[in-house]
Write a protein that holds these residues in place. Structure first.
Motif, PDB file in Angstrom:
ATOM      1  N   ARG A 249      -1.873  -2.462  -4.977  1.00 14.24           N
ATOM      2  CA  ARG A 249      -2.239  -4.564  -5.139  1.00 14.24           C
ATOM      3  C   ARG A 249      -0.836  -5.216  -5.465  1.00 14.24           C
ATOM      4  O   ARG A 249       0.193  -4.505  -6.039  1.00 14.24           O
ATOM      5  N   VAL A 250      -1.479  -6.217  -4.496  1.00 17.43           N
ATOM      6  CA  VAL A 250      -0.476  -7.862  -4.456  1.00 17.43           C
ATOM      7  C   VAL A 250      -1.188  -8.545  -5.078  1.00 17.43           C
ATOM      8  O   VAL A 250      -1.644  -9.772  -4.161  1.00 17.43           O
ATOM      9  N   PRO A 251      -1.674  -8.965  -6.205  1.00 20.63           N
ATOM     10  CA  PRO A 251      -1.822 -10.170  -6.321  1.00 20.63           C
ATOM     11  C   PRO A 251      -1.002 -11.558  -6.528  1.00 20.63           C
ATOM     12  O   PRO A 251      -1.969 -12.342  -6.258  1.00 20.63           O
ATOM     13  N   SER A 252       0.234 -11.605  -5.982  1.00 23.52           N
ATOM     14  CA  SER A 252       1.127 -12.892  -5.975  1.00 23.52           C
ATOM     15  C   SER A 252       0.762 -13.162  -4.842  1.00 23.52           C
ATOM     16  O   SER A 252       1.920 -14.138  -4.873  1.00 23.52           O
ATOM     17  N   VAL A 257       9.492  -6.142   0.879  1.00 21.39           N
ATOM     18  CA  VAL A 257       9.588  -4.581   1.556  1.00 21.39           C
ATOM     19  C   VAL A 257      10.720  -4.575   1.422  1.00 21.39           C
ATOM     20  O   VAL A 257      11.591  -5.255   1.876  1.00 21.39           O
ATOM     21  N   SER A 258      10.993  -3.100   0.652  1.00 20.43           N
ATOM     22  CA  SER A 258      12.735  -3.167   0.249  1.00 20.43           C
ATOM     23  C   SER A 258      13.368  -1.676   0.641  1.00 20.43           C
ATOM     24  O   SER A 258      12.263  -1.088   0.223  1.00 20.43           O
ATOM     25  N   GLY A 259      14.722  -1.841  -0.033  1.00 23.08           N
ATOM     26  CA  GLY A 259      14.827   0.140  -0.419  1.00 23.08           C
ATOM     27  C   GLY A 259      15.020  -0.360  -1.305  1.00 23.08           C
ATOM     28  O   GLY A 259      15.455  -1.302  -2.359  1.00 23.08           O
ATOM     29  N   THR A 346      15.282   5.995   1.075  1.00 21.68           N
ATOM     30  CA  THR A 346      13.670   5.906   0.387  1.00 21.68           C
ATOM     31  C   THR A 346      13.612   4.177   0.841  1.00 21.68           C
ATOM     32  O   THR A 346      14.011   3.040   0.242  1.00 21.68           O
ATOM     33  N   GLY A 347      12.515   3.749   1.211  1.00 20.73           N
ATOM     34  CA  GLY A 347      12.080   2.454   0.848  1.00 20.73           C
ATOM     35  C   GLY A 347      10.975   2.096   0.062  1.00 20.73           C
ATOM     36  O   GLY A 347      10.203   3.260  -0.611  1.00 20.73           O
ATOM     37  N   CYS A 348      10.074   0.693  -0.007  1.00 15.32           N
ATOM     38  CA  CYS A 348       8.799   0.293  -1.050  1.00 15.32           C
ATOM     39  C   CYS A 348       8.266  -0.755   0.175  1.00 15.32           C
ATOM     40  O   CYS A 348       8.602  -1.708   0.274  1.00 15.32           O
ATOM     41  N   PHE A 349       6.762  -0.835  -0.647  1.00 16.48           N
ATOM     42  CA  PHE A 349       5.826  -1.799  -0.448  1.00 16.48           C
ATOM     43  C   PHE A 349       6.177  -2.363  -2.069  1.00 16.48           C
ATOM     44  O   PHE A 349       5.285  -1.449  -3.085  1.00 16.48           O
ATOM     45  N   ALA A 350       6.035  -3.464  -2.175  1.00 16.63           N
ATOM     46  CA  ALA A 350       5.988  -4.147  -3.579  1.00 16.63           C
ATOM     47  C   ALA A 350       5.207  -5.216  -3.614  1.00 16.63           C
ATOM     48  O   ALA A 350       5.103  -5.666  -3.206  1.00 16.63           O
ATOM     49  N   ASP A 351       5.117  -5.476  -4.890  1.00 19.92           N
ATOM     50  CA  ASP A 351       4.019  -7.299  -4.866  1.00 19.92           C
ATOM     51  C   ASP A 351       5.510  -7.339  -5.650  1.00 19.92           C
ATOM     52  O   ASP A 351       6.227  -7.578  -6.506  1.00 19.92           O
ATOM     53  N   LEU A 399       3.814  -0.659  -6.845  1.00 29.15           N
ATOM     54  CA  LEU A 399       5.062  -0.827  -5.667  1.00 29.15           C
ATOM     55  C   LEU A 399       4.444   0.561  -5.376  1.00 29.15           C
ATOM     56  O   LEU A 399       4.172   1.955  -5.955  1.00 29.15           O
ATOM     57  N   ALA A 400       4.878   0.909  -4.571  1.00 29.18           N
ATOM     58  CA  ALA A 400       4.704   2.161  -3.428  1.00 29.18           C
ATOM     59  C   ALA A 400       5.998   2.514  -2.620  1.00 29.18           C
ATOM     60  O   ALA A 400       6.290   1.920  -1.766  1.00 29.18           O
ATOM     61  N   ALA A 401       6.518   3.537  -3.292  1.00 32.02           N
ATOM     62  CA  ALA A 401       7.941   4.307  -2.786  1.00 32.02           C
ATOM     63  C   ALA A 401       7.689   4.906  -1.807  1.00 32.02           C
ATOM     64  O   ALA A 401       6.500   6.189  -1.827  1.00 32.02           O
ATOM     65  N   PHE A 402       8.471   5.416  -0.326  1.00 32.06           N
ATOM     66  CA  PHE A 402       7.854   6.636   0.517  1.00 32.06           C
ATOM     67  C   PHE A 402       9.379   6.508   1.268  1.00 32.06           C
ATOM     68  O   PHE A 402      10.575   5.844   0.903  1.00 32.06           O
ATOM     69  N   ALA A 403       9.895   7.865   1.603  1.00 31.08           N
ATOM     70  CA  ALA A 403      10.428   8.312   1.885  1.00 31.08           C
ATOM     71  C   ALA A 403      10.952   8.040   3.490  1.00 31.08           C
ATOM     72  O   ALA A 403       9.782   7.689   4.416  1.00 31.08           O
TER      73      ALA A 403
END
Length: 445
Positions: A249-252, A257-259, A346-351, A399-403
């Protein structure tokens, strides 16, 4: 750094022949499509690329070759020695001041003898990188690529970091010192015997061109079942159906996209505007078969090659590398990347609108191992490159973190439709794969 030579008196002046061409073939070491000085002047005024070749009369190897491409903010220079080896590369950039050139990048090779081949891995070399804000780095490799490196801050004054932009036809011979000239050379313009009969077509791939940042490669094809690829280690891999790992969910309306494992006082590394909404998270996967020595048989396994946020079902017509706020493409050297950094693989996609509370939940759950986190705000994800999802209750942002497969910097690739709208944001968890001839797919989402 390269400096203009101060000539001593008493020596004989060298006659240097100056020729112009549309390009310079680095492999054959000959100009491609020689042009007249007037045509070169026209190309210079229009910002189109052209090369200038400086050659001592009667000598086969050039003294130096310069590529000018004002539309790319670039002037490059190669210096050659008597063995026809390149000994120095100079990269200059035209930025905001139209009369000043930044000495962006210099590398010198110090061949240990005439028998050493060009760019031999054992050849000692020194590389200097400079930036307009005063930053810089000097890397000395006394044993070439085979040995270690010694990195320091270069002691460079402003007069070495910047040089005046010469007018057309008034460039100095930068290699004068390298070639032992003690008197100013005498320049003689050489005109081509005849104009090229056909001025159409692109220069051969072996021709020198302005530096380009890293290119996307077949990112869309990694999510297209049936496409055959290779990672260089496994010779034949087949893309399978992308794996859906929930939603984000990205309501903003601003995707980060970051570490998530670094100090983020200034916020996420990369942000991409998207329509506010909830988007599918996917893994691109490829299957391959190999002989397992431990099991003494053929084994088939499926590996994740990339992760993405699917913003739209529309195909991606183009892919571009997302940039950080302070990135300036005018300063990028060949194949340079930008992206997010990680020292925890580790990286992540997030609002981005809920970045701080989402990151705090990530740290509390994954790093501190708090067992009492509310399942409504923290969710472990099993059997996936995605590790966990956190949720900000106040905004609904997630936020969804990925390896990833290691530490370092990972580019973020943004896919756009034919109308320029964002349709996907992807990260390759390892390196770029190559299409096999049978893959036969073209760019798309």
């Amino acid at each position: 750094m390269l400096q203009l030579v101060t000539y001593a008196s008493g020596g004989a002046a060298m006659v240097v022949e100056v020729g112009y061409a549309q390009a310079w073939d680095l492999e054959t070491r000959v100009p491609w499509r020689p042009i007249s000085v007037e045509e070169a002047r026209e190309r210079d005024a229009a910002g189109l690329p052209y090369v200038v070749v400086y050659q001592a009369a009667g000598q086969e190897a050039p003294l130096e070759v310069r590529l000018v491409s004002w539309r790319d903010h670039y002037v490059g220079l190669w210096i050659y020695d008597a063995q026809d080896r390149r000994t120095c590369e100079l990269d200059m950039r035209l930025l905001d001041d139209p009369n000043a050139l930044l000495c962006r990048y210099v590398v010198r090779w110090h061949y240990t003898g005439p028998e050493m081949t060009e760019f031999d891995e054992a050849c000692p070399r020194i590389t200097v990188e400079l930036f307009p804000d005063g930053r810089g780095q000097r890397t000395e490799e006394s044993q070439g690529k085979r040995g270690g490196s010694y990195i320091t801050v270069p002691r460079v004054g402003e007069d070495e970091r910047w040089t005046d932009r010469p007018a057309f036809g008034e460039w100095p011979l930068f290699s004068a010192r390298s070639h032992g000239l003690t008197e100013p050379p005498v320049f003689e313009i050489t005109e081509p015997a005849a104009a090229a009969a056909d001025d159409s077509g692109l220069a051969p791939t072996t021709c020198w061109r302005p530096p380009r940042p890293a290119q996307p490669g077949p990112i869309g094809e990694l999510f297209r079942p049936g496409v055959r690829v290779t990672d260089g280690y496994h010779p034949d891999m087949t893309v399978v159906e992308p794996r859906r790992i929930g939603t984000l969910r990205v309501p903003s309306g601003l995707l980060a996209v970051s570490g998530p494992d670094l100090d983020h006082k200034d916020g996420p590394h990369i942000t991409v505007p998207v329509p506010p909404g909830e988007y599918v998270l996917q893994e691109a996967q490829a299957r391959h078969t190999y002989h397992c020595e431990w099991e003494e048989r053929e084994v088939t396994r499926t590996d994740t090659t990339a992760v993405r946020v699917l913003v739209s079902e529309a195909p991606a017509a183009t892919w571009e590398m997302a940039l950080r706020p302070d990135d300036d493409l005018r300063l990028f050297i060949e194949n340079q990347i930008s992206g997010f950094d990680t020292d925890g693989a580790t990286g992540c996609f997030a609002d981005a609108g809920a970045w701080d509370p989402l990151l705090a939940l990530f740290e509390k759950g994954l790093i501190q191992g708090d067992p009492d986190l509310d399942p409504d705000v923290y969710e472990d994800i099993s059997d996936s490159m995605y590790l966990l999802r956190t949720r900000d209750q106040a905004t609904g942002g997630e936020l969804a973190a990925f390896a990833t497969t290691g530490d370092g910097t990972y580019p973020v690739w943004v896919g756009r439709s034919e109308t320029g709208e964002v349709v996907a944001v992807a990260v390759l968890v390892e390196g770029m794969l190559e299409l096999l001839p049978e893959g036969g797919a073209t760019a798309g989402a």
